[in-house]
Write an enzyme that holds these catalytic residues in place. Structure first.
Site, PDB file in Angstrom:
ATOM      1  N   ASN A 178     -26.229 -13.006   2.708  1.00 14.91           N
ATOM      2  CA  ASN A 178     -26.706 -14.373   2.494  1.00 14.91           C
ATOM      3  C   ASN A 178     -27.047 -14.553   1.010  1.00 14.91           C
ATOM      4  OD1 ASN A 178     -27.724 -16.996   3.215  1.00 14.91           O
ATOM      5  ND2 ASN A 178     -29.801 -16.174   3.054  1.00 14.91           N
ATOM      6  N   ASN A 194     -20.655 -22.931  -2.912  1.00 17.04           N
ATOM      7  CA  ASN A 194     -20.494 -21.464  -2.975  1.00 17.04           C
ATOM      8  C   ASN A 194     -19.178 -21.042  -2.341  1.00 17.04           C
ATOM      9  OD1 ASN A 194     -22.933 -19.890  -4.110  1.00 17.04           O
ATOM     10  ND2 ASN A 194     -23.840 -21.595  -2.978  1.00 17.04           N
ATOM     11  N   LEU A 242     -36.775 -13.486   8.163  1.00 18.67           N
ATOM     12  CA  LEU A 242     -36.275 -14.670   7.449  1.00 18.67           C
ATOM     13  C   LEU A 242     -36.203 -14.378   5.940  1.00 18.67           C
ATOM     14  CD1 LEU A 242     -35.508 -17.748   7.455  1.00 18.67           C
ATOM     15  CD2 LEU A 242     -37.923 -18.159   6.949  1.00 18.67           C
ATOM     16  N   ASP A 243     -34.995 -14.452   5.388  1.00 19.65           N
ATOM     17  CA  ASP A 243     -34.758 -14.225   3.954  1.00 19.65           C
ATOM     18  C   ASP A 243     -35.366 -12.909   3.475  1.00 19.65           C
ATOM     19  OD1 ASP A 243     -33.460 -16.714   3.755  1.00 19.65           O
ATOM     20  OD2 ASP A 243     -35.354 -17.749   3.439  1.00 19.65           O
ATOM     21  N   HIS A 275     -29.695 -16.768  -1.410  1.00 22.51           N
ATOM     22  CA  HIS A 275     -30.913 -17.563  -1.298  1.00 22.51           C
ATOM     23  C   HIS A 275     -31.325 -18.048  -2.690  1.00 22.51           C
ATOM     24  CE1 HIS A 275     -34.627 -18.947   0.526  1.00 22.51           C
ATOM     25  NE2 HIS A 275     -35.257 -18.463  -0.527  1.00 22.51           N
TER      26      HIS A 275
HETATM   27  C1  GRF Z   1     -27.312 -22.719  -1.875  1.00 21.43           C
HETATM   28  O1  GRF Z   1     -28.281 -23.097  -2.798  1.00 21.43           O
HETATM   29  C2  GRF Z   1     -27.692 -21.429  -1.202  1.00 21.43           C
HETATM   30  O2  GRF Z   1     -28.469 -20.603  -1.979  1.00 21.43           O
HETATM   31  C3  GRF Z   1     -28.482 -21.900  -0.012  1.00 21.43           C
HETATM   32  O3  GRF Z   1     -27.859 -23.085   0.395  1.00 21.43           O
HETATM   33  C4  GRF Z   1     -27.210 -23.702  -0.711  1.00 21.43           C
HETATM   34  C5  GRF Z   1     -25.796 -23.964  -0.304  1.00 21.43           C
HETATM   35  O4  GRF Z   1     -25.105 -24.731  -1.253  1.00 21.43           O
HETATM   36  N1  GRF Z   1     -28.533 -20.865   0.994  1.00 21.43           N
HETATM   37  P1  GRF Z   1     -23.544 -24.984  -1.081  1.00 21.43           P
HETATM   38  O5  GRF Z   1     -23.326 -25.594   0.300  1.00 21.43           O
HETATM   39  O6  GRF Z   1     -22.835 -23.677  -1.235  1.00 21.43           O
HETATM   40  O7  GRF Z   1     -23.187 -25.960  -2.166  1.00 21.43           O
END
Ligand code: GRF
Length: 200
Positions: free
Chosen positions: A108, A16, A145-146, A110
């Site tokens: 965040n 990400n 949480l989330d 998720h």
């Molecule tokens: C993602 O799936 C995100 O939704 C979750 O952790 C993962 C991180 O993946 N919170 P990356 O490190 O960005 O590849």
């Protein structure tokens, strides 16, 4: 107008982070100012280094308390005058102190359609419950949480029993939706007001 500065918190691979880097690389308004990982071997730190983005490893286990660890994070984030903190696979729970300090400035991503499947192993949970839809959620962080106010969601039809396949589809959606939401927040088109998400 001065730049809109992002601080990205990671613990792992950082795909990400990479999507955010790629999206804003040549942007003349939004920039990633710093990347912080609580894991030394997080590949995301290498991704940041390759792009000459200042990056830090802050080992949570070196601090006596969660707050001491977070004070160090805050120190770095304030040094860079960060406007928005992006959690991108950051695997530490943040205290109420940190979350309240950055209310409306902390988001965040998720890997589920919240409020379904909070916590870990969301793909397995989707298969176990025979969900028809799966997807991703970007939300402002609060002390649940989330559970913070939702900025955006994106979904797809499950149509598989394979966790790896679900993970791949989720990542694809994440890499589209997260930079998009960040841009909307940076441009003032999406924000938190009295605990509610406003979209203009
Ligand atoms: C993602 O799936 C995100 O939704 C979750 O952790 C993962 C991180 O993946 N919170 P990356 O490190 O960005 O590849």
């Amino acid at each position: 107008m001065s730049d809109f500065k992002l601080g990205v918190l990671i613990s792992g691979n950082g795909s990400n982070l990479q999507a955010i880097i790629d999206k804003f690389k040549d942007d003349d308004f939004i920039e990633i100012s710093c990347v912080i990982s609580n894991k030394e071997n997080a590949y995301g730190l290498e991704r940041a280094s390759k792009e000459n983005i200042d990056n830090f490893f802050v080992d949570h286990s070196h601090y006596d308390s969660r707050k001491d660890f977070e004070l160090h994070l805050i120190d770095i984030l304030e040094r860079y005058n960060v406007d928005l903190i992006i959690l991108a696979g950051f695997m530490r729970i943040l205290s109420e102190y940190f979350v309240e300090k950055y209310e409306g400035k902390l988001i965040n991503i998720h890997p589920s359609l919240l409020p379904k499947h909070k916590g870990l192993n969301t793909h397995e949970k989707v298969l176990k419950e025979k969900d028809k839809l799966h997807g991703v959620t970007v939300h402002f962080v609060d002390s649940s949480l989330d559970g913070g106010p939702i900025c955006a969601q994106s979904s797809f039809e499950v149509g598989t029993k394979d966790v790896a396949n679900l993970e791949e589809k989720v990542h694809q959606l994440e890499h589209e939706i997260y930079p998009r939401v960040i841009e909307e927040i940076a441009k003032g088109k999406l924000y938190l007001s009295n605990g509610k998400v406003i979209k203009e």
